[in-house]
Design a protein around this motif. Structure first.
Motif, short mmCIF file in Angstrom:
data_model
loop_
_atom_site.label_atom_id
_atom_site.label_comp_id
_atom_site.label_asym_id
_atom_site.label_seq_id
_atom_site.Cartn_x
_atom_site.Cartn_y
_atom_site.Cartn_z
N PHE A 280 11.66 -2.27 -2.44
CA PHE A 280 11.53 -3.16 -3.60
C PHE A 280 10.21 -2.95 -4.33
CE2 PHE A 280 10.51 -6.98 -5.88
CZ PHE A 280 11.73 -7.35 -6.44
N MET A 281 9.09 -2.87 -3.57
CA MET A 281 7.78 -2.78 -4.20
C MET A 281 7.60 -1.43 -4.90
SD MET A 281 6.49 -5.70 -3.96
CE MET A 281 4.93 -5.33 -4.78
N THR A 282 8.21 -0.36 -4.39
CA THR A 282 8.10 0.94 -5.07
C THR A 282 8.70 0.84 -6.47
OG1 THR A 282 8.26 2.09 -2.96
CG2 THR A 282 8.66 3.40 -4.93
N SER A 283 9.91 0.27 -6.56
CA SER A 283 10.51 0.18 -7.89
C SER A 283 9.71 -0.81 -8.75
CB SER A 283 11.98 -0.21 -7.80
OG SER A 283 12.12 -1.41 -7.09
N PHE A 284 9.10 -1.80 -8.12
CA PHE A 284 8.30 -2.75 -8.89
C PHE A 284 7.04 -2.09 -9.46
CE2 PHE A 284 5.69 -6.39 -9.87
CZ PHE A 284 6.62 -7.29 -10.36
N PHE A 285 6.33 -1.32 -8.64
CA PHE A 285 5.12 -0.65 -9.11
C PHE A 285 5.44 0.35 -10.22
CE2 PHE A 285 2.88 -1.86 -5.05
CZ PHE A 285 1.87 -2.57 -5.67
N LYS A 286 6.66 0.93 -10.16
CA LYS A 286 7.04 1.89 -11.20
C LYS A 286 7.20 1.23 -12.56
CE LYS A 286 9.05 5.69 -8.64
NZ LYS A 286 10.21 6.09 -7.86
N MET B 148 0.84 -1.20 0.00
CA MET B 148 0.00 0.00 0.00
C MET B 148 0.88 1.26 0.00
SD MET B 148 -2.95 -1.26 2.67
CE MET B 148 -3.21 0.32 3.40
N ALA B 149 1.84 1.28 0.91
CA ALA B 149 2.72 2.46 0.99
C ALA B 149 3.52 2.60 -0.30
CB ALA B 149 3.66 2.34 2.20
N ALA B 150 4.04 1.48 -0.81
CA ALA B 150 4.88 1.53 -2.01
C ALA B 150 4.08 2.01 -3.21
CB ALA B 150 5.46 0.15 -2.29
N TYR B 151 2.81 1.57 -3.32
CA TYR B 151 1.98 1.96 -4.45
C TYR B 151 1.75 3.47 -4.45
CZ TYR B 151 -2.19 2.30 -7.40
OH TYR B 151 -3.09 2.64 -8.37
N LEU C 163 3.59 5.73 -2.98
CA LEU C 163 4.85 6.44 -3.19
C LEU C 163 5.32 6.33 -4.64
CD1 LEU C 163 6.68 5.37 0.10
CD2 LEU C 163 5.83 7.66 -0.47
N ALA C 164 4.97 5.23 -5.30
CA ALA C 164 5.43 5.04 -6.69
C ALA C 164 4.55 5.76 -7.69
CB ALA C 164 5.47 3.55 -7.01
N ARG C 165 3.25 5.85 -7.41
CA ARG C 165 2.32 6.29 -8.43
C ARG C 165 1.71 7.68 -8.24
NH1 ARG C 165 0.40 2.64 -12.17
NH2 ARG C 165 2.14 1.29 -12.70
N PHE C 166 1.87 8.28 -7.08
CA PHE C 166 1.21 9.56 -6.86
C PHE C 166 2.23 10.64 -6.54
CE2 PHE C 166 -2.01 6.43 -6.16
CZ PHE C 166 -3.15 6.98 -6.70
N MET D 29 -1.51 -7.57 -10.81
CA MET D 29 -0.42 -7.33 -11.76
C MET D 29 0.94 -7.42 -11.07
SD MET D 29 -1.93 -4.26 -14.07
CE MET D 29 -0.49 -3.83 -15.01
N ALA D 30 0.97 -7.07 -9.79
CA ALA D 30 2.25 -7.04 -9.06
C ALA D 30 2.57 -8.38 -8.42
CB ALA D 30 2.21 -5.95 -8.00
N LYS D 31 1.79 -9.40 -8.75
CA LYS D 31 1.94 -10.70 -8.09
C LYS D 31 3.38 -11.25 -8.07
CE LYS D 31 -0.88 -14.83 -7.88
NZ LYS D 31 -1.73 -15.66 -8.74
N PRO D 32 4.12 -11.21 -9.19
CA PRO D 32 5.49 -11.76 -9.13
C PRO D 32 6.36 -11.07 -8.08
CG PRO D 32 4.86 -11.27 -11.40
CD PRO D 32 3.78 -10.73 -10.53
N GLY D 33 6.27 -9.76 -8.02
CA GLY D 33 7.06 -9.01 -7.03
C GLY D 33 6.60 -9.33 -5.62
#
Lengths: 306, 308
Positions: free
Chosen positions: A184-190, A118-121, A123-126, A218-222
Motif C-alpha cells: 500500500f505505502m509503495t503505491s502511496f509514495f508513488k 522505509m522499505a516502501a519509500y 522501493l517507490a522512489r529509487f 506528506m504521507a500522513k493520510p496513507g
C-alpha cells in the motif's frame, strides 16, 4: 471523466420522449419508489437488529448473575452486577491480557509503520538493481496462507529464543504485516509529488532527513489509514499467539485469555464473567470505531478499493 | 547527493528485509523441506522420506473431509456475503424516496446503518466466535436463539445448532457471513457513490426499473470491486481456523463435520503426537489450493475496465 459529459442526456430525452407515455411511467415509477422504500427499510432494520442485538446482549448479560443469564437470556439485568467485570479483570486476568495486548500492538504497529514506510519509500522512489525482485518478495507474502508456515515459524522463533516472549510476538506481527503495508505505502509514495523532496535534496538535506521531515508528513493520510488497518489486525490476531505464545499465561494476549475463559466457564459456570470478558475485549475497539468511524472505514477498505 | 544513494537504500532496506527474510521467507521455504521428512516431536532428528507425507494425506479420509469443508466454505460464504453486501449497499444508496430533481437517493439514515453494519468488522474473530457459541447454546431455555424461537412460538425450529452434525457447518458459515457483510456494504457503497447520478437519471428516464439499473449499471461498474471482494472472502473462507476452533464441538466436531484443513494442520502439529512433517505437507497442500483459487479468480474476473 467528468459528470458534465452525461448532462445532455437527461433534458434531451425528456423533450423528445412522448409526453403522455412518459407521464404514465413517472407515476408508475413513483409508486415503485414508495414500495421499494418501505421494502428496503424493513430489510435494513432487520439486519441492523441482527448485528446490534447480539452485541448489546453481550453487554447487558455482563451485568447479570450467571443464573439469570441462563434462565432468562432475554431479560434485562434487574441489578447491575459490576462484580462480573472486576472478577473478569483481576481474577480471570483479563486486565493483564489487556495490558499485554496494548504493549504488543503498540510496539508492533509503530514498528510496522516505520519499517514498512522505509522499505516502501526506497522501493517507490529509487531505481536500483533488484528493486522489482525485493518488491515482489514483499508483496508475494500477501498471497500465501499464514497457517502454512506455522510449523517452521514455531521452530525459527524457538531457535532465536523468542518463542513465548512478547518481543518475539512483536517481531512476528511486524514481519507478517509488512506485505500489505509495503504494497500500500509503495503505491502511496508513488502518488506524492517529487518536486518537494528534490528541492530539499538540492538544499543539502540528506536522503534520511528528506524522508523523515518531508516525505513522512506528506504521507500522513496513507500512514494513518494503514496504521488503523494494522492496529485492528494485530489487536484481533488469534492464530499467531496461540502457537507462538502458548507458554506462561502471564504473557498471554486478550484473544488467548478470552478463548481460555470460554473453556473455563464451562467448568465453573461463571457466565457473567465470560460476558464481562467479552465486553472488555469488545468495548474499547467499538468505542474507538464509533469516534473515528470514517477513518476506520476508509482505512480498512483502502486496500480493496485500489 | 549521488554517492549517498546506495548507502541510503541499503540502510533503509536492511532491517525490514532481514526481519521479513528470517520470519516469513525462511519458514516458507523450510515448510517444503520439512514436509518431506518424517519429523515428529518424539525424534530429534528428521529423516528424508520424500513424498511419503503427501501420499499419506492423499489416502487420509479426514484430510479430504476437511478440504471438502474448506471448498464448501469457499463456494458458499463469499457468494452469500457479497450478494447480501451488494443488496444492502444498493438499498442504502438507491433505495430511498426521490426528492425533487434527484434521480436516485439513498435511504434516510444510510450513514447510521453503515456504522452499525460495520461493527463486527472491528471485533476480533475470537469475540465473534465465542459470542455466537453462546447464542447457539442448545438448551431451549438458555440459548438466545432457541429462547427467541420459543418466545415467538416456533418451538419446532429449536435445534442443538452446533451439536447437530447436519447443520453445524452451516451455523458456522452463517456467523462468517454475519461478520463480513458490513465490510462489503461499506466497500460497495463507496463504489456506488462514485457512479455519477446522471447515468441513473438517463436510464430511469428511458424507462428502466431500479432492478434493471442495478444489473445493467451498478453491477458492471462495480465489477472490479466485487472481484477484489471475492478474493478477500476466499482467503477468509480458506482459513476459518478461529471460527471452527472456538465454536465447534470438540474442535471440528461433531463427528468431524466442521473440521477444516488449517485446524487439522494445527492439531497434527501441536496437539496430536507432533507430526511436523505431515502438518507441513498439509501446509503445502493449502498453498496449492489457495493458488488455484487465486488463478481461477483472476482468470474469471479479467475483463475490460469501464472508466467513468
Amino acid at each position: 471523466m467528468t459528470a458534465e459529459t452525461f448532462e445532455p442526456t437527461g433534458p434531451a430525452s425528456e423533450k423528445t420522449g412522448a409526453r403522455p407515455k412518459a407521464n404514465a411511467r413517472w407515476g408508475w415509477k413513483r409508486s415503485e419508489g414508495l414500495v421499494l422504500n418501505a421494502f428496503s427499510h424493513v430489510f435494513l432494520v432487520v439486519w441492523a437488529l441482527m448485528v446490534g442485538v447480539p452485541l448489546l446482549w453481550a453487554l447487558w448479560s455482563s451485568f447479570k448473575t450467571s443464573g439469570d443469564i441462563l434462565s432468562h437470556p432475554w431479560s434485562l439485568p434487574t441489578h447491575l452486577h459490576f462484580e462480573n467485570w472486576s472478577h473478569a479483570w483481576s481474577k480471570a486476568n483479563m486486565g493483564r491480557y489487556f495490558i499485554n495486548t496494548v504493549i504488543v500492538v503498540g510496539f508492533s504497529t509503530v514498528g510496522t509503520m516505520l519499517l514498512g514506510s522505509m522499505a516502501a519509500y526506497v522501493l517507490a522512489r529509487f531505481e536500483f538493481p533488484l528493486n522489482r525482485l525485493i518488491y515482489f518478495l514483499f508483496v508475494g507474502g500477501m498471497a500465501f496462507p499464514v497457517v502454512m508456515v506455522l510449523v517452521p515459524l514455531f521452530f525459527v522463533t524457538k531457535n532465536l529464543g523468542i518463542l513465548n516472549t512478547l518481543p518475539g510476538l512483536i517481531l512476528v506481527y511486524i514481519a507478517y504485516s509488512l506485505p500489505f503495508t509495503v504494497f500500500f505505502m509503495t503505491s502511496f509514495f508513488k502518488t506524492l509529488p517529487t518536486s518537494v523532496a528534490e528541492a530539499a535534496l538540492v538544499d543539502g538535506a540528506s536522503h534520511t532527513r528528506t524522508f523523515f521531515q518531508i516525505m513522512v508528513p506528506m504521507a500522513k493520510p496513507g500512514i494513518i489509514s494503514i496504521g488503523i488497518f494494522n492496529v485492528l489486525g494485530q489487536w484481533n490476531q488469534y492464530l499467531l499467539p496461540l502457537v507462538l505464545n502458548q507458554g506462561d499465561t502471564s504473557k498471554w494476549v486478550l484473544t488467548q485469555g478470552l478463548a481460555d475463559l470460554a473453556v473455563q466457564q464451562g467448568y465453573q459456570g461463571d457466565w457473567g464473567g465470560l460476558f464481562a470478558g467479552l465486553s472488555i475485549a469488545m468495548m474499547p475497539v467499538l468505542a474507538v470505531y464509533v469516534v473515528f468511524q470514517r477513518q476506520v472505514q476508509a482505512g480498512l477498505t483502502a486496500g480493496a478499493l485500489k | 547527493m549521488r554517492h549517498g544513494k546506495y548507502r541510503f537504500i541499503i540502510g533503509f532496506l536492511a532491517v525490514p528485509l532481514a526481519l521479513y527474510g528470517v520470519l516469513v521467507i525462511s519458514p516458507f521455504v523450510q515448510d517444503f523441506q520439512i514436509s518431506m521428512t518424517n519429523w515428529s516431536g518424539l525424534t530429534p532428528e528428521k529423516h528424508w522420506v520424500g513424498l511419503a507425507n503427501y501420499r499419506k494425506i492423499i489416502h487420509d479420509d479426514l484430510f479430504w473431509k476437511a478440504l471438502w469443508h474448506n471448498v464448501l466454505l469457499l463456494l458458499i460464504v463469499p457468494v452469500v456475503t457479497l450478494a447480501l453486501g451488494l443488496f444492502f449497499a444498493f438499498m442504502l444508496n438507491v433505495g430511498g424516496r426521490r426528492k425533487g430533481s434527484a434521480s436516485v437517493a439513498g435511504v434516510r439514515g444510510a450513514g447510521f446503518y453503515k456504522i452499525i453494519y460495520f461493527f463486527p468488522q472491528v471485533l476480533s474473530v475470537t469475540v465473534i466466535a465465542i459470542l455466537w457459541q453462546q447464542i447457539y447454546n442448545p438448551d431451549p431455555e438458555d440459548g438466545l436463539l432457541n429462547s427467541l424461537l420459543g418466545h415467538i412460538g416456533l418451538t419446532s425450529l429449536q435445534q442443538s445448532w452446533l451439536g447437530d452434525p447436519s447443520i453445524a457447518l452451516a451455523c458456522i458459515m452463517a456467523v462468517m457471513i454475519w461478520a463480513n457483510v458490513g465490510f462489503y456494504v461499506v466497500l460497495f457503497s463507496a463504489g456506488m457513490s462514485s457512479i455519477p447520478g446522471e447515468i441513473y437519471e438517463a436510464s430511469l428516464l428511458d424507462g428502466a426499473t431500479r432492478l434493471t439499473t442495478f444489473f445493467r449499471i451498478t453491477l458492471p461498474l462495480l465489477r472490479d470491486t466485487v472481484a477484489t471482494g471475492w478474493v478477500y472472502m476466499g482467503i477468509i473462507a480458506m482459513d476459518a481456523f478461529a471460527y471452527v476452533q472456538l465454536m465447534s464441538v470438540n474442535n471440528g466436531g461433531p463427528n468431524e463435520t466442521t473440521d477444516v484443513v488449517p485446524l487439522l494442520l494445527y492439531k497434527t502439529a501441536f496437539r496430536d503426537n507432533s507430526q511436523y512433517g505431515l502438518a507441513a505437507a498439509m501446509g503445502v497442500a493449502m498453498l496449492i489450493v489457495t493458488l488455484v483459487f487465486a488463478v481461477l479468480t483472476l482468470r474469471l474476473s479479467r475483463r475490460e475496465r469501464i472508466e467513468f
